[in-house]
Design a protein around this motif. Structure first.
Motif, PDB file in Angstrom:
ATOM      1  N   LEU A  31      -9.216  -0.993  -0.228  1.00 39.89           N
ATOM      2  CA  LEU A  31      -9.349   0.467  -0.161  1.00 39.89           C
ATOM      3  C   LEU A  31     -10.813   0.888  -0.289  1.00 39.89           C
ATOM      4  O   LEU A  31     -11.266   1.829   0.334  1.00 39.89           O
ATOM      5  CB  LEU A  31      -8.529   1.134  -1.271  1.00 39.89           C
TER       6      LEU A  31
ATOM      7  N   PHE B 270       0.875  -1.167   0.000  1.00 39.17           N
ATOM      8  CA  PHE B 270       0.000   0.000   0.000  1.00 39.17           C
ATOM      9  C   PHE B 270       0.917   1.223   0.000  1.00 39.17           C
ATOM     10  O   PHE B 270       1.868   1.288   0.787  1.00 39.17           O
ATOM     11  CB  PHE B 270      -0.882   0.022   1.259  1.00 39.17           C
ATOM     12  N   THR B 271       0.646   2.176  -0.875  1.00 43.15           N
ATOM     13  CA  THR B 271       1.490   3.381  -0.916  1.00 43.15           C
ATOM     14  C   THR B 271       1.178   4.240   0.311  1.00 43.15           C
ATOM     15  O   THR B 271       0.141   4.038   0.962  1.00 43.15           O
ATOM     16  CB  THR B 271       1.175   4.224  -2.166  1.00 43.15           C
TER      17      THR B 271
ATOM     18  N   LYS C  62      -5.948  -5.184  -3.229  1.00 40.64           N
ATOM     19  CA  LYS C  62      -5.630  -3.889  -2.621  1.00 40.64           C
ATOM     20  C   LYS C  62      -6.744  -2.880  -2.904  1.00 40.64           C
ATOM     21  O   LYS C  62      -7.197  -2.163  -2.013  1.00 40.64           O
ATOM     22  CB  LYS C  62      -4.308  -3.393  -3.220  1.00 40.64           C
ATOM     23  N   GLN C  63      -7.221  -2.876  -4.161  1.00 38.05           N
ATOM     24  CA  GLN C  63      -8.293  -1.945  -4.539  1.00 38.05           C
ATOM     25  C   GLN C  63      -9.590  -2.267  -3.784  1.00 38.05           C
ATOM     26  O   GLN C  63     -10.323  -1.370  -3.373  1.00 38.05           O
ATOM     27  CB  GLN C  63      -8.544  -1.980  -6.062  1.00 38.05           C
TER      28      GLN C  63
ATOM     29  N   HIS D 181       0.083   7.177   0.415  1.00 35.75           N
ATOM     30  CA  HIS D 181      -1.210   7.843   0.203  1.00 35.75           C
ATOM     31  C   HIS D 181      -2.362   6.890   0.521  1.00 35.75           C
ATOM     32  O   HIS D 181      -3.363   7.262   1.138  1.00 35.75           O
ATOM     33  CB  HIS D 181      -1.302   8.343  -1.241  1.00 35.75           C
ATOM     34  N   GLU D 182      -2.199   5.612   0.122  1.00 35.60           N
ATOM     35  CA  GLU D 182      -3.255   4.617   0.371  1.00 35.60           C
ATOM     36  C   GLU D 182      -3.366   4.276   1.858  1.00 35.60           C
ATOM     37  O   GLU D 182      -4.469   4.098   2.391  1.00 35.60           O
ATOM     38  CB  GLU D 182      -2.982   3.355  -0.457  1.00 35.60           C
TER      39      GLU D 182
ATOM     40  N   GLN E 297      -5.247   6.952   3.413  1.00 35.76           N
ATOM     41  CA  GLN E 297      -6.672   6.759   3.101  1.00 35.76           C
ATOM     42  C   GLN E 297      -7.295   5.742   4.059  1.00 35.76           C
ATOM     43  O   GLN E 297      -8.377   5.956   4.604  1.00 35.76           O
ATOM     44  CB  GLN E 297      -6.768   6.184   1.685  1.00 35.76           C
ATOM     45  N   LEU E 298      -6.586   4.622   4.258  1.00 30.49           N
ATOM     46  CA  LEU E 298      -7.078   3.571   5.155  1.00 30.49           C
ATOM     47  C   LEU E 298      -7.169   4.072   6.590  1.00 30.49           C
ATOM     48  O   LEU E 298      -8.129   3.784   7.296  1.00 30.49           O
ATOM     49  CB  LEU E 298      -6.165   2.343   5.099  1.00 30.49           C
TER      50      LEU E 298
END
Length: 352
Positions: A253, A206-207, A249-250, A209-210, A213-214
């Protein structure tokens, strides 16, 4: 110090008489906490006077002492300093006495007085409103028993991580306040647990940024997780949806529930949906339905079926969301059903 050993001791007659004069149900105390009645020293009258000064009437005083008889074992000085402490966050004594009536145990736990004070001041500095701090004092009192350094440590770890993932200072402040308001018990966690969970997500590609988000979506759930449970839940979802790591992953998210619900919970909810004739492909399209319990899903499907809406052939969006979201969707489907279809090409009937 007082003892809770009730075998060899006699009840303190003076205590019994004083409680009797205040119309306290002594049988109730005998049944719940008889050891209080055996102590040599008690401050029944003094505590009653302090409560009355704050505005408690006779019934309220009796109720408080029946629910929390150990109140009478505290010295008047201890209770007065506790009173001053709670007044830092209460609007007035009227609100304070109301809180004591509802949550006497929280108020009469005085042995952490210094920690409580330091933590109240710390939470005020963070920007939490007094009405939220009073809610914590009554419903999550244990967070005030920790030394303030421990609570500061947890908050600082959160702040540091949020900023290092690229979050802004302004958003971080709002996020921390939201997080605490929703789940003050996060302060009982260790800062290492937070660190480990975030590292797990980063190791799973997960980046930053992700992960940010999480963090925003997961709120307090991030603390109840461990890398082991997340690993198991992700593996379960990967097998069910037959997807690649990137697709998984998507999905996570889109629906963090796939991360924070344990495998047995996800399994049960999935089975419930499949039993209703819903396909795995539909669930993959709208994974958020897994946030709903099986009972809620059944209830909603029943209501939609009554309108002639076939959940098997459509999207699951209409099932989704909070109770309010569902009612709005349901209302739309209902009004569509009731509205006659207008055909603009049909000739208009005009009477001669």
């Amino acid at each position: 110090t007082y003892t809770t050993d009730t075998k060899s001791r006699e009840e303190n007659k003076k205590t019994i008489e004083s409680l009797y004069r205040l119309s306290v149900d002594i049988k109730k105390i005998r049944r719940l906490k008889e050891w209080v009645l055996l102590q040599d020293v008690a401050y029944v009258k003094e505590i009653a006077v302090i409560l009355q000064e704050m505005g408690a009437d006779e019934t309220a005083v009796a109720n408080i002492l029946e629910r929390c008889p150990e109140a009478i074992l505290h010295t008047p000085a201890e209770i007065n300093s506790q009173r001053a402490l709670w007044q830092l966050v209460c609007q007035n004594e009227k609100q304070l006495i109301k809180l004591i009536e509802q949550f006497p145990e929280s108020f009469f736990t005085t042995e952490y007085h210094e920690n409580q004070k330091a933590n109240i001041l710390f939470l005020q500095e963070l920007g939490l409103k007094n009405n939220i701090i009073t809610r914590f004092l009554t419903s999550a009192p244990s967070i005030f028993y920790n030394p303030v350094e421990k609570n500061k440590n947890v908050i600082e770890t959160l702040q540091r991580n949020y900023l290092s993932l690229g979050g802004s200072d302004a958003n971080m402040k709002i996020w921390i306040l939201k997080l605490l308001s929703q789940n003050p018990f996060i302060l009982l966690n260790t800062s290492t647990a937070i660190q480990e969970n975030l590292e797990f997500l980063q190791q799973n590609d997960f980046t930053d940024h992700e992960v940010l988000q999480l963090l925003s979506k997961l709120k307090g759930f991030i603390f109840q997780l461990t890398s082991t449970t997340m690993q198991k839940s992700m593996l379960f979802s990967k097998n069910v949806f037959k997807c690649s790591d990137q697709e998984l992953k998507q999905l996570v998210l889109k629906c963090p529930a796939l991360l924070y619900y344990s495998v047995p919970v996800l399994e049960e909810r999935l089975e419930g949906l499949l039993k209703e004739g819903i396909s795995v492909a539909q669930i993959r399209e709208t994974p958020m339905v897994l946030e709903l319990t099986t009972q809620i899903v059944q209830y909603r499907i029943k209501k939609l079926s009554a309108l002639g809406y076939d959940i098997k052939s459509g999207t699951l969006e209409s099932l989704n969301g909070t109770k309010k979201d569902f009612e709005v969707n349901y209302g739309k489907i209902q009004s569509k059903k009731e509205r006659p279809i207008f055909n603009p090409v049909a000739p208009i009937q005009i009477e001669d």
